[in-house]
Design a protein around this motif. Sequence first.
Motif, PDB file in Angstrom:
ATOM      1  N   ILE A   1      50.602  32.267 -16.989  1.00 54.18           N
ATOM      2  CA  ILE A   1      50.318  31.076 -16.185  1.00 54.18           C
ATOM      3  C   ILE A   1      49.858  29.920 -17.069  1.00 54.18           C
ATOM      4  O   ILE A   1      50.250  28.764 -16.850  1.00 54.18           O
ATOM      5  CB  ILE A   1      49.273  31.399 -15.101  1.00 54.18           C
ATOM      6  CG1 ILE A   1      49.872  32.378 -14.087  1.00 54.18           C
ATOM      7  CG2 ILE A   1      48.803  30.119 -14.399  1.00 54.18           C
ATOM      8  CD1 ILE A   1      48.933  32.774 -12.974  1.00 54.18           C
TER       9      ILE A   1
ATOM     10  N   VAL B   1      51.583  26.122 -17.029  1.00 50.25           N
ATOM     11  CA  VAL B   1      50.926  24.891 -16.588  1.00 50.25           C
ATOM     12  C   VAL B   1      50.201  24.156 -17.706  1.00 50.25           C
ATOM     13  O   VAL B   1      49.867  22.971 -17.548  1.00 50.25           O
ATOM     14  CB  VAL B   1      49.931  25.175 -15.444  1.00 50.25           C
ATOM     15  CG1 VAL B   1      50.632  25.824 -14.270  1.00 50.25           C
ATOM     16  CG2 VAL B   1      48.787  26.067 -15.920  1.00 50.25           C
ATOM     17  N   LEU B   2      49.942  24.841 -18.832  1.00 49.26           N
ATOM     18  CA  LEU B   2      49.276  24.176 -19.952  1.00 49.26           C
ATOM     19  C   LEU B   2      50.210  24.176 -21.161  1.00 49.26           C
ATOM     20  O   LEU B   2      51.417  24.101 -21.001  1.00 49.26           O
ATOM     21  CB  LEU B   2      47.942  24.888 -20.253  1.00 49.26           C
ATOM     22  CG  LEU B   2      46.938  24.919 -19.085  1.00 49.26           C
ATOM     23  CD1 LEU B   2      45.697  25.735 -19.458  1.00 49.26           C
ATOM     24  CD2 LEU B   2      46.533  23.519 -18.650  1.00 49.26           C
TER      25      LEU B   2
ATOM     26  N   VAL C   1      43.417  28.289 -12.867  1.00 51.54           N
ATOM     27  CA  VAL C   1      43.975  27.825 -14.149  1.00 51.54           C
ATOM     28  C   VAL C   1      44.406  26.358 -14.090  1.00 51.54           C
ATOM     29  O   VAL C   1      44.061  25.583 -14.992  1.00 51.54           O
ATOM     30  CB  VAL C   1      45.140  28.731 -14.596  1.00 51.54           C
ATOM     31  CG1 VAL C   1      45.849  28.124 -15.813  1.00 51.54           C
ATOM     32  CG2 VAL C   1      44.619  30.117 -14.940  1.00 51.54           C
ATOM     33  N   PRO C   2      45.158  25.902 -13.058  1.00 47.10           N
ATOM     34  CA  PRO C   2      45.528  24.485 -13.030  1.00 47.10           C
ATOM     35  C   PRO C   2      44.328  23.544 -12.950  1.00 47.10           C
ATOM     36  O   PRO C   2      44.397  22.406 -13.414  1.00 47.10           O
ATOM     37  CB  PRO C   2      46.396  24.384 -11.764  1.00 47.10           C
ATOM     38  CG  PRO C   2      46.894  25.761 -11.520  1.00 47.10           C
ATOM     39  CD  PRO C   2      45.770  26.652 -11.942  1.00 47.10           C
ATOM     40  N   THR C   3      43.236  24.013 -12.369  1.00 53.06           N
ATOM     41  CA  THR C   3      42.063  23.151 -12.167  1.00 53.06           C
ATOM     42  C   THR C   3      41.073  23.232 -13.324  1.00 53.06           C
ATOM     43  O   THR C   3      40.578  22.204 -13.805  1.00 53.06           O
ATOM     44  CB  THR C   3      41.342  23.536 -10.866  1.00 53.06           C
ATOM     45  OG1 THR C   3      42.269  23.487  -9.780  1.00 53.06           O
ATOM     46  CG2 THR C   3      40.182  22.574 -10.594  1.00 53.06           C
TER      47      THR C   3
ATOM     48  N   GLY D   1      41.561  25.231 -16.286  1.00 54.79           N
ATOM     49  CA  GLY D   1      42.140  25.562 -17.578  1.00 54.79           C
ATOM     50  C   GLY D   1      41.773  26.947 -18.069  1.00 54.79           C
ATOM     51  O   GLY D   1      41.785  27.933 -17.322  1.00 54.79           O
TER      52      GLY D   1
END
Length: 470
Positions: free
Chosen positions: A226, A230-231, A369-371, A373
């Motif tokens: 993930i 996203v990162l 994770v998106p919020t 990290g």
Amino acid sequence: MDLAKSITKLFGAKLLSSIISFVGLAFFARELGASELGTFFLFQAAVGILKLPANFGINGALEKRISGSNQPGIFLSTAIFLKFLPLTLISIAIFAFREVINEYVGTTVGVSLIAGLIAAEAYQMVMHLLRGELDVSRSADLVLLRRMLWIAFGVTSISILNYKANGLIYAWILATVCAFISGIYLKSTSTGYPSWSKARSLFSFAKFDVISGAGSVLFNWLDVLIIGLVLSQAEVGAYETAWRLASVTILLGIAVRNSMFPQVSVWHNEGNWDKISSTVSNMITASLFFVIPSFVGVAILSEELLGLIFGEEFVLASTALSILVAQKMFQAINQVIGRTLQATGSADLAAYAMIGGALVNIMLNIILVPTYGLEGAALATFFSYLCMTTIRVHFFKRYISMSPDWTGLGWLTLSSAAMGLAVWVATLVVVPNSLFKLATVVSVGVTVYFVVVLASERMRARAVKQIMDI
């Protein structure tokens, strides 16, 4: 089977291999940087995820059936036969979607991914076979051999051949193949003819073991996958480096888990429940021996550990490192309880707990994770292990009466607190702004921890007995 000797041998091999890997990883991090290292970690994550359908719990079932069977050769041949079709289908799928995989990983890995998957499955089968033969010490030799070869081949490919991430990938595949070939020479079981009755027997255990395996894969690689989506690859490299640094603390617990399974399986067949109960209690304490003090030390020195050893671009994972080491306390308990449930014929209960933990892990990773990290990924792992461990302990207590070793655990906690105080004072006297000064501070903490631990007559007697047993 001498359980104490097997645990110590396996722990020694894993500790030595981790030290070698630690030095090698530091070298790779400084030579390649976080982004290239992240590419290699994504390749490993892809292999880890694909091993799930390729294995489908067969390796764990093979270990269980061989440990209590007088026809091990038939089980081995049947397991090999069962793996052929899924490996073929997955290889075809990898080749068909190789362009998509290459774009995600960040380099050309189509054929390498197929080779890596087949090599990893062959190696893991040999490892489980040796454990099923109650030859845990030889499986420890393979762990050490594989790690040493990967570092040696990796350094060669980077320093001499000027490869980057692909060099680490090729080195990893070659080391895995060499370890597998060595395992073939170490095993004592000869192949026979596949049997449908043995296939049904393997599947009866594998259908639950695959769930535990799926959860293990998700816990090991879902956060990395993930983060890669996203990162950035650099953040993948920093996070996975922190994960591997945290995993050093659980080495003794892994040795306990891998050594316990075949022996507990034998005790279960004999109906020796008292022996299982007392052993599990002691093994939980042993598994936490390094985890508790490591949590205290990392909470104080996380930035220095990542920055000085691996490079400044890895410091962004310092908070995640502290969370991941805290999570290892639950993992240490979880892996002892989980393997005991599997070895005593309650693989279904271990699997149900794994499902609960895996679902929490998936949901929290997607949300956090998106919020948040890297810290979000670490928190997802922490809470999912807390959930799974709680469920497994609940199931375990329904079948086996066990009292935790509160005296031993309390003394480990006290020793860790004394160590933490010593480390904090040492950082005031010697600012850890170089590798030498960091090593000095760490040495002070380690010395204080062992001095306080061995001040307990009970803990000292255990240590002496362990040495005498070996």
